[in-house]
Design a protein around this motif. Structure first.
Motif, PDB file in Angstrom:
ATOM      1  N   ILE A  19       0.818  -1.303   0.011  1.00  0.00           N
ATOM      2  CA  ILE A  19       0.132  -0.052  -0.005  1.00  0.00           C
ATOM      3  C   ILE A  19       0.862   1.210  -0.050  1.00  0.00           C
ATOM      4  CG2 ILE A  19      -1.641   1.302   1.569  1.00  0.00           C
ATOM      5  CD1 ILE A  19      -3.127  -0.636   0.053  1.00  0.00           C
ATOM      6  N   PHE A  22       2.495   1.693  -3.385  1.00  0.00           N
ATOM      7  CA  PHE A  22       1.300   1.951  -4.202  1.00  0.00           C
ATOM      8  C   PHE A  22       1.043   3.603  -4.106  1.00  0.00           C
ATOM      9  CE2 PHE A  22      -3.084   3.268  -3.674  1.00  0.00           C
ATOM     10  CZ  PHE A  22      -3.797   3.126  -5.093  1.00  0.00           C
ATOM     11  N   HIS A  23       1.039   4.055  -2.786  1.00  0.00           N
ATOM     12  CA  HIS A  23       0.798   5.379  -2.649  1.00  0.00           C
ATOM     13  C   HIS A  23       1.740   6.400  -3.257  1.00  0.00           C
ATOM     14  CE1 HIS A  23       0.458   9.309  -0.437  1.00  0.00           C
ATOM     15  NE2 HIS A  23      -0.872   9.067  -0.849  1.00  0.00           N
ATOM     16  N   TRP A  24       3.135   6.260  -2.734  1.00  0.00           N
ATOM     17  CA  TRP A  24       4.342   6.903  -3.168  1.00  0.00           C
ATOM     18  C   TRP A  24       4.269   6.937  -4.504  1.00  0.00           C
ATOM     19  CZ3 TRP A  24       3.686  10.765  -0.092  1.00  0.00           C
ATOM     20  CH2 TRP A  24       3.506  10.409   1.196  1.00  0.00           C
ATOM     21  N   VAL A  27       1.849   9.161  -6.237  1.00  0.00           N
ATOM     22  CA  VAL A  27       2.133  10.678  -6.052  1.00  0.00           C
ATOM     23  C   VAL A  27       3.340  10.944  -7.143  1.00  0.00           C
ATOM     24  CG1 VAL A  27       3.167  12.386  -4.667  1.00  0.00           C
ATOM     25  CG2 VAL A  27       1.628  10.656  -3.449  1.00  0.00           C
ATOM     26  N   ILE A  30       1.773  10.691 -10.820  1.00  0.00           N
ATOM     27  CA  ILE A  30       0.347  11.644 -11.131  1.00  0.00           C
ATOM     28  C   ILE A  30       1.176  13.013 -11.360  1.00  0.00           C
ATOM     29  CG2 ILE A  30      -1.532  12.941 -10.398  1.00  0.00           C
ATOM     30  CD1 ILE A  30      -1.915   9.894 -10.956  1.00  0.00           C
ATOM     31  N   ARG A  60      -4.644  -2.083  -6.737  1.00  0.00           N
ATOM     32  CA  ARG A  60      -5.453  -1.579  -5.474  1.00  0.00           C
ATOM     33  C   ARG A  60      -6.788  -2.063  -5.366  1.00  0.00           C
ATOM     34  NH1 ARG A  60      -7.090  -1.196  -1.528  1.00  0.00           N
ATOM     35  NH2 ARG A  60      -6.876   0.280   0.303  1.00  0.00           N
ATOM     36  N   HIS A 102      -8.526   4.135   7.509  1.00  0.00           N
ATOM     37  CA  HIS A 102      -9.180   5.231   7.229  1.00  0.00           C
ATOM     38  C   HIS A 102     -10.414   5.678   7.841  1.00  0.00           C
ATOM     39  CE1 HIS A 102      -6.552   5.283   3.522  1.00  0.00           C
ATOM     40  NE2 HIS A 102      -7.009   3.788   2.853  1.00  0.00           N
ATOM     41  N   VAL A 110     -10.705   8.130  -0.457  1.00  0.00           N
ATOM     42  CA  VAL A 110     -10.023   7.135  -1.236  1.00  0.00           C
ATOM     43  C   VAL A 110     -10.831   6.361  -2.643  1.00  0.00           C
ATOM     44  CG1 VAL A 110      -9.077   5.036  -0.837  1.00  0.00           C
ATOM     45  CG2 VAL A 110      -8.755   6.549   0.909  1.00  0.00           C
ATOM     46  N   LEU A 113     -10.783   9.067  -5.106  1.00  0.00           N
ATOM     47  CA  LEU A 113      -9.574   9.089  -5.913  1.00  0.00           C
ATOM     48  C   LEU A 113      -9.579   7.694  -6.738  1.00  0.00           C
ATOM     49  CD1 LEU A 113      -7.310  10.525  -3.012  1.00  0.00           C
ATOM     50  CD2 LEU A 113      -7.576  11.605  -5.222  1.00  0.00           C
ATOM     51  N   VAL A 164      -7.243  15.943  -5.092  1.00  0.00           N
ATOM     52  CA  VAL A 164      -5.804  15.947  -4.328  1.00  0.00           C
ATOM     53  C   VAL A 164      -5.694  17.118  -3.399  1.00  0.00           C
ATOM     54  CG1 VAL A 164      -3.374  16.014  -4.808  1.00  0.00           C
ATOM     55  CG2 VAL A 164      -4.914  14.590  -6.287  1.00  0.00           C
ATOM     56  N   HIS A 167      -7.585  16.306  -0.335  1.00  0.00           N
ATOM     57  CA  HIS A 167      -6.847  15.144   0.256  1.00  0.00           C
ATOM     58  C   HIS A 167      -5.683  15.530   1.125  1.00  0.00           C
ATOM     59  CE1 HIS A 167      -4.922  11.151   0.714  1.00  0.00           C
ATOM     60  NE2 HIS A 167      -3.987  11.609  -0.106  1.00  0.00           N
ATOM     61  N   LEU A 168      -4.838  16.584   0.467  1.00  0.00           N
ATOM     62  CA  LEU A 168      -3.844  16.831   1.188  1.00  0.00           C
ATOM     63  C   LEU A 168      -4.464  17.935   2.326  1.00  0.00           C
ATOM     64  CD1 LEU A 168      -1.388  18.036  -1.322  1.00  0.00           C
ATOM     65  CD2 LEU A 168      -1.190  16.140   0.235  1.00  0.00           C
ATOM     66  N   LEU A 182      -0.771  10.853  10.319  1.00  0.00           N
ATOM     67  CA  LEU A 182      -1.101   9.977   9.086  1.00  0.00           C
ATOM     68  C   LEU A 182       0.166   9.970   8.015  1.00  0.00           C
ATOM     69  CD1 LEU A 182      -4.821  11.163   8.612  1.00  0.00           C
ATOM     70  CD2 LEU A 182      -3.783   9.397   9.995  1.00  0.00           C
ATOM     71  N   ILE A 183       0.806  11.073   7.864  1.00  0.00           N
ATOM     72  CA  ILE A 183       1.889  11.000   6.890  1.00  0.00           C
ATOM     73  C   ILE A 183       2.976   9.915   7.199  1.00  0.00           C
ATOM     74  CG2 ILE A 183       3.398  12.445   5.483  1.00  0.00           C
ATOM     75  CD1 ILE A 183       1.809  14.746   5.976  1.00  0.00           C
TER      76      ILE A 183
HETATM   77  C1  HEM Z   1      -1.242  13.084  -6.764  1.00  0.00           C
HETATM   78  C2  HEM Z   1      -1.122  12.866  -5.210  1.00  0.00           C
HETATM   79  C3  HEM Z   1      -2.086  11.894  -4.512  1.00  0.00           C
HETATM   80  C4  HEM Z   1      -2.565  10.904  -4.432  1.00  0.00           C
HETATM   81  C5  HEM Z   1      -3.451  10.434  -6.113  1.00  0.00           C
HETATM   82  C6  HEM Z   1      -3.082  10.343  -3.386  1.00  0.00           C
HETATM   83  C7  HEM Z   1      -3.939   9.027  -3.106  1.00  0.00           C
HETATM   84  C8  HEM Z   1      -4.213   8.295  -2.211  1.00  0.00           C
HETATM   85  C9  HEM Z   1      -4.863   7.246  -2.175  1.00  0.00           C
HETATM   86  C10 HEM Z   1      -5.709   6.516  -3.120  1.00  0.00           C
HETATM   87  C11 HEM Z   1      -4.809   7.151  -0.726  1.00  0.00           C
HETATM   88  C12 HEM Z   1      -5.483   5.645   0.084  1.00  0.00           C
HETATM   89  C13 HEM Z   1      -4.174   4.663   0.031  1.00  0.00           C
HETATM   90  C14 HEM Z   1      -4.861   3.323  -0.028  1.00  0.00           C
HETATM   91  O1  HEM Z   1      -5.764   2.842   1.038  1.00  0.00           O
HETATM   92  O2  HEM Z   1      -4.655   2.382  -0.675  1.00  0.00           O
HETATM   93  C15 HEM Z   1      -4.067   7.727   0.093  1.00  0.00           C
HETATM   94  C16 HEM Z   1      -4.070   7.859   1.301  1.00  0.00           C
HETATM   95  C17 HEM Z   1      -3.108   8.864   2.005  1.00  0.00           C
HETATM   96  N1  HEM Z   1      -2.384   9.926   1.450  1.00  0.00           N
HETATM   97 FE1  HEM Z   1      -2.278  10.155  -0.421  1.00  0.00          FE
HETATM   98  N2  HEM Z   1      -2.232  10.869  -2.405  1.00  0.00           N
HETATM   99  C18 HEM Z   1      -1.626  11.722  -2.976  1.00  0.00           C
HETATM  100  C19 HEM Z   1      -0.674  12.669  -2.509  1.00  0.00           C
HETATM  101  C20 HEM Z   1      -0.360  12.865  -1.064  1.00  0.00           C
HETATM  102  C21 HEM Z   1       0.456  13.596  -0.330  1.00  0.00           C
HETATM  103  C22 HEM Z   1       1.492  14.540  -0.929  1.00  0.00           C
HETATM  104  C23 HEM Z   1       0.489  13.048   0.748  1.00  0.00           C
HETATM  105  C24 HEM Z   1       1.431  13.623   2.146  1.00  0.00           C
HETATM  106  C25 HEM Z   1       1.755  14.870   2.142  1.00  0.00           C
HETATM  107  C26 HEM Z   1      -0.514  11.909   1.099  1.00  0.00           C
HETATM  108  C27 HEM Z   1      -0.532  11.263   2.340  1.00  0.00           C
HETATM  109  C28 HEM Z   1      -1.519  10.460   2.574  1.00  0.00           C
HETATM  110  C29 HEM Z   1      -1.811   9.929   3.656  1.00  0.00           C
HETATM  111  C30 HEM Z   1      -1.383  10.230   4.956  1.00  0.00           C
HETATM  112  C31 HEM Z   1      -2.916   8.947   3.430  1.00  0.00           C
HETATM  113  C32 HEM Z   1      -3.549   7.962   4.651  1.00  0.00           C
HETATM  114  C33 HEM Z   1      -4.691   8.686   4.835  1.00  0.00           C
HETATM  115  C34 HEM Z   1      -5.258   7.945   6.235  1.00  0.00           C
HETATM  116  O3  HEM Z   1      -4.624   7.690   7.011  1.00  0.00           O
HETATM  117  O4  HEM Z   1      -6.594   7.673   6.281  1.00  0.00           O
HETATM  118  N3  HEM Z   1      -1.320  11.889  -0.127  1.00  0.00           N
HETATM  119  N4  HEM Z   1      -3.533   8.945  -0.765  1.00  0.00           N
END
Ligand code: HEM
Ligand code: HEM
Length: 230
Positions: A19, A22-24, A27, A30, A60, A102, A110, A113, A164, A167-168, A182-183
């Protein structure tokens, strides 16, 4: 989660390694896709990055059904009514409720997205810039459908960027005002939660064999598609 500093906490493995990758990866990809698409540069790599995002999103979705505990949709997608009712609690700085995975509102973010990225990726397959680059379906579908998919592909990025940003904002709000790291959890996989909720704790270890089977299947299908139609 606003836990006072003297509340005993324990560490929970909440995001398995797949996961987090996948997430980073999402990022980075995109960011590149947005830049290359809007500037009209590196379009061959735009297409490759687009396929990779599609592969990640399909992974995912599969992982949402058979993945580790907190990755499964059933464990974070609540009914829209429940999600709406939880809004005051989720945005309250004083609230003392705890969500290991979440929260109910974040769960719908989520889903949104994932769906928008799926639509963006699929529409790309039938998109043309009329000059240099065509998605692989352009040669097989009607002109009307190509222009419809191209319109969608050009329109959705605005909604994607809006999501996005939201989300941020939500992640930073939780980090800054509710002191939920969370981060950090999305980097290390580990979240700190109060010991008082330990009864309901589940750890999310990577089910390695299942993961390898999914990756092998998706890579095989991707390879076959690219060598035959790419
Ligand atoms: C293109 C930009 C981004 C997209 C498309 C994106 C997409 C997503 C997705 C799909 C998830 C769900 C993860 C999962 O369950 O598989 C998620 C969770 C998360 N994302 Fe992003 N993200 C982006 C940028 C960022 C950035 C820049 C950060 C940090 C600064 C960030 C921090 C987080 C965190 C902390 C979670 C977990 C949230 C929770 O605990 O519920 N995201 N993101
Ligand atoms: C989810 C992944 C994708 C994202 C985020 C994305 C994003 C974008 C963006 C932001 C643009 C520029 C829109 C504009 O000019 O306003 C664009 C254009 C384009 N994309 Fe994608 N794209 C993705 C996947 C794909 C795929 C898989 C393909 C092809 C296989 C593709 C092919 C194209 C083409 C041909 C254009 C140029 C359209 C034109 O200039 O008329 N994209 N994309």
């Amino acid at each position: 989660m606003s836990s006072p500093s003297d509340t005993p906490v324990q560490k929970v493995k909440v995001w398995d390694i797949s996961i987090r990758i996948f997430h980073w990866a999402l990022v980075a990809l995109i960011g590149f896709l947005w830049w290359s698409g809007t500037e009209g540069v590196e379009m061959e790599n735009h297409v490759l990055a687009g396929y990779t995002v599609l592969g990640l999103i399909i992974y995912r979705i599969i992982w949402g059904f058979i993945g580790s505990h907190h990755a499964r949709f059933i464990n974070f997608v609540r009914s829209p009514i429940k999600a709406l009712k939880s809004v005051p609690d989720v945005i309250s700085v004083r609230s003392d409720s705890h969500h290991v995975g979440h929260n109910p509102v974040g769960g719908w973010m989520v889903v949104a997205l994932i769906l928008i990225l799926l639509a963006q990726g699929i529409s790309g397959l039938g998109t043309t810039d009329d000059i240099f680059i065509d998605g692989p379906l352009v040669a097989y579908i009607s002109e009307d459908l190509v222009y419809w998919l191209t319109d969608i592909h050009l329109m959705l990025p605005d909604f994607l960027i809006a999501l996005v940003i939201l989300h941020l904002a939500a992640v930073l709000f939780h980090d800054t005002f509710k002191r939920e790291r969370l981060i950090q959890a999305m980097i290390t996989g580990v979240k700190k939660v109060p010991e008082s909720i330990s009864d309901s704790i589940r750890h999310s270890e990577l089910p390695a064999l299942r993961f390898l089977i999914v990756v092998a299947l998706l890579s095989g299908i991707g390879w076959w598609l690219i060598t035959h139609y790419g």
